[in-house]
Design an enzyme around this catalytic site. Sequence first.
Site, short mmCIF file in Angstrom:
data_model
loop_
_atom_site.label_atom_id
_atom_site.label_comp_id
_atom_site.label_asym_id
_atom_site.label_seq_id
_atom_site.Cartn_x
_atom_site.Cartn_y
_atom_site.Cartn_z
N TYR A 1 37.86 31.82 20.62
CA TYR A 1 38.21 32.19 21.88
C TYR A 1 37.79 33.69 22.21
O TYR A 1 37.59 34.58 21.29
CB TYR A 1 39.64 31.98 22.28
N ASP B 1 44.58 45.43 30.74
CA ASP B 1 44.22 44.15 31.16
C ASP B 1 44.64 43.74 32.59
O ASP B 1 45.12 42.96 32.91
CB ASP B 1 44.63 43.00 30.05
N ASP C 1 37.26 34.06 28.63
CA ASP C 1 38.20 34.25 29.65
C ASP C 1 37.51 35.00 30.74
O ASP C 1 37.05 36.08 30.91
CB ASP C 1 39.11 35.23 29.09
N ASP D 1 38.83 35.65 33.75
CA ASP D 1 40.14 36.19 34.61
C ASP D 1 39.81 35.65 35.98
O ASP D 1 40.05 34.22 35.91
CB ASP D 1 39.66 37.62 34.75
N HIS E 1 37.47 30.00 31.46
CA HIS E 1 38.67 29.66 32.41
C HIS E 1 38.84 30.96 33.26
O HIS E 1 38.54 32.06 33.35
CB HIS E 1 39.95 29.50 31.65
N GLU F 1 41.45 31.95 36.50
CA GLU F 1 42.80 31.92 36.79
C GLU F 1 43.27 32.14 38.45
O GLU F 1 42.34 32.46 39.10
CB GLU F 1 43.66 32.98 36.21
N CYS G 1 48.21 40.59 32.48
CA CYS G 1 48.48 39.70 31.30
C CYS G 1 49.48 38.50 31.90
O CYS G 1 50.38 39.04 32.59
CB CYS G 1 49.20 40.39 30.36
N ARG H 1 42.78 28.04 34.90
CA ARG H 1 44.22 28.68 34.54
C ARG H 1 45.30 28.75 35.77
O ARG H 1 44.77 29.31 36.64
CB ARG H 1 44.10 29.81 33.63
N GLU I 1 49.79 28.77 32.04
CA GLU I 1 50.08 30.09 31.39
C GLU I 1 51.65 30.23 31.44
O GLU I 1 52.35 29.76 32.37
CB GLU I 1 49.43 31.30 32.28
N ASN J 1 48.56 28.87 25.01
CA ASN J 1 48.24 30.05 24.52
C ASN J 1 49.36 30.61 23.79
O ASN J 1 50.55 31.14 24.16
CB ASN J 1 48.23 30.92 26.00
C1 LIG Z 1 45.09 34.74 27.12
C2 LIG Z 1 44.80 36.19 27.91
O1 LIG Z 1 44.35 36.01 29.26
C3 LIG Z 1 43.65 37.14 27.20
O2 LIG Z 1 43.14 37.72 28.13
O3 LIG Z 1 43.41 36.81 25.81
C4 LIG Z 1 46.12 37.07 27.82
C5 LIG Z 1 46.60 37.30 26.43
C6 LIG Z 1 47.67 38.43 26.12
O4 LIG Z 1 47.57 39.42 26.92
O5 LIG Z 1 48.48 38.37 25.34
C7 LIG Z 1 47.09 36.41 28.72
O6 LIG Z 1 47.15 37.02 29.89
O7 LIG Z 1 48.02 35.91 28.28
MG LIG Z 2 43.13 37.23 30.03
#
Ligand SMILES: C[C@](O)(C(=O)O)[C@H](CC(=O)O)C(=O)O
Ligand SMILES: [Mg+2]
Length: 301
Positions: free
Chosen positions: A48, A62, A89, A91, A116, A118, A126, A161, A191, A213
């Site tokens: 991943y 993030d 990812d 986004d 993916h 979202e 996140c 997602r 999610e 996840n």
């Molecule tokens: C899966 C995820 O989108 C990621 O960017 O790895 C994150 C992981 C995280 O921040 O723990 C998520 O939004 O769950």
């Molecule tokens: Mg992410």
Amino acid sequence: MLSTTRTPAEKRQAFREGLASGTLQRFPGAFTPLSAPLIQELGFEGAYISGAVMAAELGLPDIGLTTLTEVAQRGREISRMTDLPTLIDADTGFGEAMNVARTVQELEDAGVSGLHLEDQVNPKRCGHLDGKEVVGLDTAVQRIAAAVAARRDPGLVIMARTDIRGVEGLAAAADRAKALEAAGADAIFPEAMASLEEFAAIRAAVDVPILANMTEFGKSALFTHQQLRDVGVDLVIHPVSLLRIAMGAIERELLELRETGTLDGAVPRMQTRARLYELNDYAAYGAFDERVFDFEVPGAP
Ligand SMILES: C[C@](O)(C(=O)O)[C@H](CC(=O)O)C(=O)O
Ligand SMILES: [Mg+2]
């Protein structure tokens, strides 16, 4: 040597076969390209490529500040180091429908096997934090439809997602998953599921594969692979785990260095030079070099 010998199309095919196999596909997050061959050697089904890790390594939260160019570059670096399928990812797709189309083509060219997209609004965050917002159904569906239309390799896996569980609850998540499946999503990433029963509810709502996840310090407990298999999950990611493990070790060893003035005691815990060279396929470069220099031109003086 140099890179994976499998083409992106072959890896996409393998990803699709894995998702259809009925066997849980385990994708640890390759937090750095060098971790990808290790994930492969240890027998996982894929790697991943996390947006959260990318952002963290750039010193950013993030929240959608990374650019498509940066994400595609990362996807390319990691995908070239493994024969395994990679899932990246993407986004929110870096904009709306037209941008999503470009995103899909850039990531396709980078050689990833799947991506993916979202349904959060920008600025995204996140998926396991509170205070998220999601776009309306029309926009969510348009993002996926645009992605599917833009894909040139039909093998590329386009996963939708949905973050709606944390905003409107489980029933809304099941409804949205169905709508995203109808829009052409090859798989669904629900999610921030709160329990195994919630995964089972999404499993029952759609016919396409679903992802779990297993990020640490989030809304979902860390279920085992067997527990996830038992509720019909097809793919599990451990997106940020290797970064957390590595950074935990780094902090402990830096403290030791500061206290003792040497890392001698830490050496047994380090990856050895030989192991590093194995992962880099160093020996193959030596063999290649020798062949080049040993080559004789027939009839030359
Ligand atoms: C899966 C995820 O989108 C990621 O960017 O790895 C994150 C992981 C995280 O921040 O723990 C998520 O939004 O769950
Ligand atoms: Mg992410």
